[in-house]
Design a protein around this motif. Sequence first.
Motif, mmCIF file in Angstrom:
data_model
loop_
_atom_site.group_PDB
_atom_site.id
_atom_site.type_symbol
_atom_site.label_atom_id
_atom_site.label_comp_id
_atom_site.label_asym_id
_atom_site.label_seq_id
_atom_site.Cartn_x
_atom_site.Cartn_y
_atom_site.Cartn_z
ATOM 1 N N LEU A 168 0.837 -1.194 0.000
ATOM 2 C CA LEU A 168 0.000 0.000 0.000
ATOM 3 C C LEU A 168 0.875 1.249 0.000
ATOM 4 O O LEU A 168 2.101 1.170 0.039
ATOM 5 C CB LEU A 168 -0.939 -0.042 1.211
ATOM 6 C CG LEU A 168 -1.829 -1.299 1.283
ATOM 7 C CD1 LEU A 168 -2.631 -1.315 2.562
ATOM 8 C CD2 LEU A 168 -2.727 -1.400 0.066
ATOM 9 N N GLU A 169 0.259 2.404 -0.034
ATOM 10 C CA GLU A 169 0.971 3.689 -0.085
ATOM 11 C C GLU A 169 1.889 3.855 1.127
ATOM 12 O O GLU A 169 1.448 3.678 2.263
ATOM 13 C CB GLU A 169 -0.064 4.819 -0.105
ATOM 14 C CG GLU A 169 0.519 6.190 -0.327
ATOM 15 C CD GLU A 169 0.972 6.420 -1.756
ATOM 16 O OE1 GLU A 169 1.912 7.210 -1.927
ATOM 17 O OE2 GLU A 169 0.386 5.823 -2.670
ATOM 18 N N PRO A 170 3.180 4.168 0.920
ATOM 19 C CA PRO A 170 4.084 4.373 2.058
ATOM 20 C C PRO A 170 3.536 5.453 2.998
ATOM 21 O O PRO A 170 2.954 6.437 2.546
ATOM 22 C CB PRO A 170 5.388 4.837 1.406
ATOM 23 C CG PRO A 170 5.317 4.329 0.013
ATOM 24 C CD PRO A 170 3.858 4.357 -0.356
ATOM 25 N N MET A 171 3.749 5.245 4.292
ATOM 26 C CA MET A 171 3.234 6.184 5.293
ATOM 27 C C MET A 171 4.189 7.337 5.527
ATOM 28 O O MET A 171 3.784 8.479 5.616
ATOM 29 C CB MET A 171 2.968 5.453 6.604
ATOM 30 C CG MET A 171 1.840 4.458 6.503
ATOM 31 S SD MET A 171 1.639 3.489 8.006
ATOM 32 C CE MET A 171 1.263 4.734 9.206
ATOM 33 N N ARG A 172 5.466 7.017 5.692
ATOM 34 C CA ARG A 172 6.453 8.066 5.938
ATOM 35 C C ARG A 172 7.830 7.526 5.605
ATOM 36 O O ARG A 172 8.074 6.334 5.604
ATOM 37 C CB ARG A 172 6.397 8.550 7.376
ATOM 38 C CG ARG A 172 6.766 7.504 8.377
ATOM 39 C CD ARG A 172 6.775 8.050 9.782
ATOM 40 N NE ARG A 172 7.264 6.989 10.643
ATOM 41 C CZ ARG A 172 6.750 6.664 11.780
ATOM 42 N NH1 ARG A 172 5.734 7.322 12.237
ATOM 43 N NH2 ARG A 172 7.253 5.692 12.494
ATOM 44 N N LYS A 173 8.717 8.461 5.342
ATOM 45 C CA LYS A 173 10.101 8.119 5.048
ATOM 46 C C LYS A 173 10.988 8.865 6.030
ATOM 47 O O LYS A 173 10.720 10.014 6.365
ATOM 48 C CB LYS A 173 10.468 8.527 3.620
ATOM 49 C CG LYS A 173 9.669 7.819 2.562
ATOM 50 C CD LYS A 173 10.020 8.358 1.182
ATOM 51 C CE LYS A 173 9.013 7.881 0.170
ATOM 52 N NZ LYS A 173 9.210 8.468 -1.138
ATOM 53 N N PHE A 214 8.435 3.412 5.926
ATOM 54 C CA PHE A 214 7.404 2.626 6.591
ATOM 55 C C PHE A 214 6.245 2.459 5.613
ATOM 56 O O PHE A 214 5.667 3.450 5.166
ATOM 57 C CB PHE A 214 6.944 3.303 7.889
ATOM 58 C CG PHE A 214 8.037 3.326 8.921
ATOM 59 C CD1 PHE A 214 8.168 2.272 9.818
ATOM 60 C CD2 PHE A 214 8.950 4.366 8.976
ATOM 61 C CE1 PHE A 214 9.190 2.276 10.756
ATOM 62 C CE2 PHE A 214 9.971 4.376 9.905
ATOM 63 C CZ PHE A 214 10.090 3.327 10.803
ATOM 64 N N GLN A 215 5.962 1.192 5.264
ATOM 65 C CA GLN A 215 4.974 0.931 4.228
ATOM 66 C C GLN A 215 4.021 -0.177 4.672
ATOM 67 O O GLN A 215 4.447 -1.274 5.025
ATOM 68 C CB GLN A 215 5.682 0.535 2.928
ATOM 69 C CG GLN A 215 4.766 0.460 1.744
ATOM 70 C CD GLN A 215 5.542 0.386 0.430
ATOM 71 O OE1 GLN A 215 6.755 0.258 0.403
ATOM 72 N NE2 GLN A 215 4.815 0.475 -0.672
ATOM 73 N N PRO A 216 2.722 0.114 4.649
ATOM 74 C CA PRO A 216 1.741 -0.905 5.027
ATOM 75 C C PRO A 216 1.508 -1.896 3.886
ATOM 76 O O PRO A 216 1.811 -1.620 2.721
ATOM 77 C CB PRO A 216 0.478 -0.096 5.321
ATOM 78 C CG PRO A 216 0.628 1.149 4.506
ATOM 79 C CD PRO A 216 2.099 1.406 4.384
ATOM 80 N N PHE A 217 0.965 -3.047 4.250
ATOM 81 C CA PHE A 217 0.583 -4.063 3.275
ATOM 82 C C PHE A 217 -0.695 -4.729 3.751
ATOM 83 O O PHE A 217 -1.054 -4.662 4.926
ATOM 84 C CB PHE A 217 1.698 -5.102 3.092
ATOM 85 C CG PHE A 217 1.944 -5.963 4.314
ATOM 86 C CD1 PHE A 217 1.272 -7.162 4.492
ATOM 87 C CD2 PHE A 217 2.835 -5.553 5.287
ATOM 88 C CE1 PHE A 217 1.487 -7.943 5.617
ATOM 89 C CE2 PHE A 217 3.077 -6.325 6.418
ATOM 90 C CZ PHE A 217 2.391 -7.527 6.582
#
Length: 109
Positions: free
Chosen positions: A58-63, A69-72
Amino acid sequence: SVPAAIHADGGQRARAKLQSISITGGLLQLQKELSTGDFVEIAFQTSSGPVFGMAEMLEPMRKVQSACFQPFRFVALGDGDHHKLSLALDTAMDRNLIHPVSEQSQAGL
């Protein structure tokens, strides 16, 4: 966090750290973000045994400087893997290692 192995299309491999997990998906810490919508194989160890599944990134949350940090979300999880993940989420020891995601926050994923 728990180490996780990621295998993407085309043989691309990535090491990740599992930051949180639920029965429907989770959050990975990666060195480099994966493309949103990519389907990957994910594997990680729990006290109930290894869990293998297919997931959609899914869309990365923050870098941050050295991480993303990327949800799945899980799109395929075999019965045995689903059972091991459920047991791990219900085990107090695993709750200290893997922070379950609440149903409310997971609903947005």
